[in-house]
Scaffold this active site. Structure first.
Site, PDB file in Angstrom:
ATOM      1  N   LYS A 170     -87.340 -44.125  93.041  1.00  0.00           N
ATOM      2  CA  LYS A 170     -86.689 -45.065  93.940  1.00  0.00           C
ATOM      3  C   LYS A 170     -87.348 -45.133  95.310  1.00  0.00           C
ATOM      4  O   LYS A 170     -86.692 -45.144  96.345  1.00  0.00           O
ATOM      5  CB  LYS A 170     -85.195 -44.742  94.082  1.00  0.00           C
ATOM      6  CG  LYS A 170     -84.438 -44.798  92.770  1.00  0.00           C
ATOM      7  CD  LYS A 170     -84.642 -46.123  92.033  1.00  0.00           C
ATOM      8  CE  LYS A 170     -83.906 -47.259  92.708  1.00  0.00           C
ATOM      9  NZ  LYS A 170     -84.151 -48.557  92.038  1.00  0.00           N
ATOM     10  N   ALA A 171     -88.670 -45.215  95.285  1.00  0.00           N
ATOM     11  CA  ALA A 171     -89.407 -45.312  96.549  1.00  0.00           C
ATOM     12  C   ALA A 171     -90.088 -46.661  96.725  1.00  0.00           C
ATOM     13  O   ALA A 171     -90.956 -46.805  97.568  1.00  0.00           O
ATOM     14  CB  ALA A 171     -90.436 -44.182  96.646  1.00  0.00           C
ATOM     15  N   HIS A 180     -93.813 -40.799  88.100  1.00  0.00           N
ATOM     16  CA  HIS A 180     -93.040 -40.139  89.149  1.00  0.00           C
ATOM     17  C   HIS A 180     -93.430 -38.663  89.249  1.00  0.00           C
ATOM     18  O   HIS A 180     -92.797 -37.893  89.977  1.00  0.00           O
ATOM     19  CB  HIS A 180     -91.539 -40.223  88.854  1.00  0.00           C
ATOM     20  CG  HIS A 180     -90.989 -41.623  88.917  1.00  0.00           C
ATOM     21  ND1 HIS A 180     -91.296 -42.497  89.940  1.00  0.00           N
ATOM     22  CD2 HIS A 180     -90.136 -42.289  88.103  1.00  0.00           C
ATOM     23  CE1 HIS A 180     -90.659 -43.642  89.737  1.00  0.00           C
ATOM     24  NE2 HIS A 180     -89.958 -43.533  88.630  1.00  0.00           N
ATOM     25  N   SER A 192     -80.704 -44.081  97.600  1.00  0.00           N
ATOM     26  CA  SER A 192     -81.112 -44.960  96.507  1.00  0.00           C
ATOM     27  C   SER A 192     -81.127 -44.212  95.176  1.00  0.00           C
ATOM     28  O   SER A 192     -80.699 -44.739  94.135  1.00  0.00           O
ATOM     29  CB  SER A 192     -82.498 -45.540  96.805  1.00  0.00           C
ATOM     30  OG  SER A 192     -82.856 -46.515  95.862  1.00  0.00           O
ATOM     31  N   TYR A 222     -93.198 -47.140 102.276  1.00  0.00           N
ATOM     32  CA  TYR A 222     -92.254 -48.210 101.950  1.00  0.00           C
ATOM     33  C   TYR A 222     -91.872 -49.009 103.198  1.00  0.00           C
ATOM     34  O   TYR A 222     -91.800 -50.236 103.173  1.00  0.00           O
ATOM     35  CB  TYR A 222     -91.007 -47.586 101.313  1.00  0.00           C
ATOM     36  CG  TYR A 222     -89.952 -48.579 100.902  1.00  0.00           C
ATOM     37  CD1 TYR A 222     -90.046 -49.250  99.687  1.00  0.00           C
ATOM     38  CD2 TYR A 222     -88.839 -48.839 101.715  1.00  0.00           C
ATOM     39  CE1 TYR A 222     -89.073 -50.159  99.291  1.00  0.00           C
ATOM     40  CE2 TYR A 222     -87.866 -49.743 101.329  1.00  0.00           C
ATOM     41  CZ  TYR A 222     -87.986 -50.399 100.116  1.00  0.00           C
ATOM     42  OH  TYR A 222     -87.022 -51.306  99.740  1.00  0.00           O
ATOM     43  N   SER A 271     -91.148 -60.185  97.395  1.00  0.00           N
ATOM     44  CA  SER A 271     -90.057 -59.943  98.343  1.00  0.00           C
ATOM     45  C   SER A 271     -88.839 -59.453  97.563  1.00  0.00           C
ATOM     46  O   SER A 271     -88.632 -59.786  96.393  1.00  0.00           O
ATOM     47  CB  SER A 271     -89.708 -61.222  99.107  1.00  0.00           C
ATOM     48  OG  SER A 271     -89.125 -62.182  98.239  1.00  0.00           O
ATOM     49  N   ASP A 310     -85.623 -60.066  97.738  1.00  0.00           N
ATOM     50  CA  ASP A 310     -84.642 -61.056  97.284  1.00  0.00           C
ATOM     51  C   ASP A 310     -85.113 -61.830  96.058  1.00  0.00           C
ATOM     52  O   ASP A 310     -84.328 -62.135  95.164  1.00  0.00           O
ATOM     53  CB  ASP A 310     -84.316 -62.041  98.420  1.00  0.00           C
ATOM     54  CG  ASP A 310     -83.513 -61.380  99.538  1.00  0.00           C
ATOM     55  OD1 ASP A 310     -82.910 -60.316  99.273  1.00  0.00           O
ATOM     56  OD2 ASP A 310     -83.503 -61.905 100.666  1.00  0.00           O
ATOM     57  N   LYS A 356     -80.418 -52.646  97.383  1.00  0.00           N
ATOM     58  CA  LYS A 356     -80.487 -53.244  98.719  1.00  0.00           C
ATOM     59  C   LYS A 356     -81.920 -53.397  99.213  1.00  0.00           C
ATOM     60  O   LYS A 356     -82.270 -54.401  99.810  1.00  0.00           O
ATOM     61  CB  LYS A 356     -79.700 -52.402  99.728  1.00  0.00           C
ATOM     62  CG  LYS A 356     -78.188 -52.502  99.590  1.00  0.00           C
ATOM     63  CD  LYS A 356     -77.519 -51.797 100.765  1.00  0.00           C
ATOM     64  CE  LYS A 356     -76.000 -51.907 100.690  1.00  0.00           C
ATOM     65  NZ  LYS A 356     -75.360 -51.213 101.835  1.00  0.00           N
ATOM     66  N   GLY A 357     -82.732 -52.356  98.986  1.00  0.00           N
ATOM     67  CA  GLY A 357     -84.124 -52.425  99.424  1.00  0.00           C
ATOM     68  C   GLY A 357     -84.294 -52.423 100.931  1.00  0.00           C
ATOM     69  O   GLY A 357     -85.334 -52.804 101.449  1.00  0.00           O
TER      70      GLY A 357
END
Length: 256
Positions: A50-51, A68, A98, A153, A188, A190, A218-219
């Protein structure tokens, strides 16, 4: 009904490989993983879970593989073949939040328990793929001896075009502004959140329940502030200070 179906699906067991907690299927096939034969033109993308790999994955490349694993458990053929490797690191507080939500919705990982319980597990490094600290420091220490592009990130969120340019140059691609802008758009958060090729919504609900927490949640940068108590934040900062005392990496992770 979906939640009931998800609840009835048993979570995967975990075990240790060289002292690092891993999902049982990884442990069961470890010899095969360790002996994996990389090709010289492979591109490996590595992160702590989750990075934020999505932007790297969407960039034109040779065969792209994802891991990972901490660097000391990386199959030796990647370094022996001098493969190009992209590593993405993320603020550990946001990584913890996350990762917690990812555990909640993913039956391929152990039940995280409460947020308070997961906080303790994360601090102790008793989570799959091991301690965050060892992971980011191990890859950082190796980056000057091997072909490793180390990205953050937060930089990818702040200036995606610049980071994608950097990534493209690393893998030998020359991209004009029009192509760069197209990649920035399609990578992106979204846009990717709505893309079935990236958001994992095609995975059966009994394995990943997006009604509990979406895979692409959410990011954002700084969401940890919505989860950490003052006491947890103080404890984390003290632990971080001790465990990161031996690296200059600290200058790249701004929490406050």
């Amino acid at each position: 009904m979906e939640d009931l179906k998800f609840d009835s699906t048993k979570r995967l067991a975990v075990d240790y490989v060289e002292g690092i907690l891993q999902p049982k299927p990884t442990c069961d096939t470890w010899d095969q993983i360790w002996n994996f034969q990389a090709r010289p033109d492979d591109l490996l993308i590595s992160t702590y879970p989750k990075a934020g790999l999505e932007q790297a994955n969407a960039t034109p490349s040779p065969r792209a593989l994802k891991t990972h694993l901490p660097i000391h458990l990386l199959p030796p053929s990647f370094l022996e073949n001098n493969c190009k490797i992209i590593y993405v690191a993320r603020n550990p507080k946001d990584s913890m939040v996350s990762y917690y939500h990812f555990h909640r919705m993913n039956k391929g990982l152990p039940d995280p328990g409460t947020w308070e319980e997961f906080f303790e597990s994360f601090l102790a490094g008793k989570v799959c793929w091991g301690p965050w600290y060892d992971h980011v420091k191990g890859w950082w220490d190796a980056k000057d001896q091997h072909r490793i592009l180390y990205l953050f990130y937060e930089d990818m969120k702040r200036n995606p075009k610049h980071e994608i340019q950097k990534l493209a140059a690393f893998i030998g691609k020359s991209l004009d502004d029009k192509v760069l802008d197209k990649i920035v758009h399609h990578t992106s958060f979204d846009v990717m959140k709505q893309n079935p090729m990236a958001n994992y919504t095609s995975v059966p609900v009994e394995f990943m329940n997006h009604s509990i927490s979406p895979f692409l949640r959410k990011g954002t940068v700084g969401d940890w502030k919505n989860h950490f108590t003052v006491a947890q934040n103080d404890r984390f900062d003290e632990d971080y200070k001790q465990k990161m005392a031996d690296t200059i990496l600290t200058s790249h992770f701004q929490f406050l």
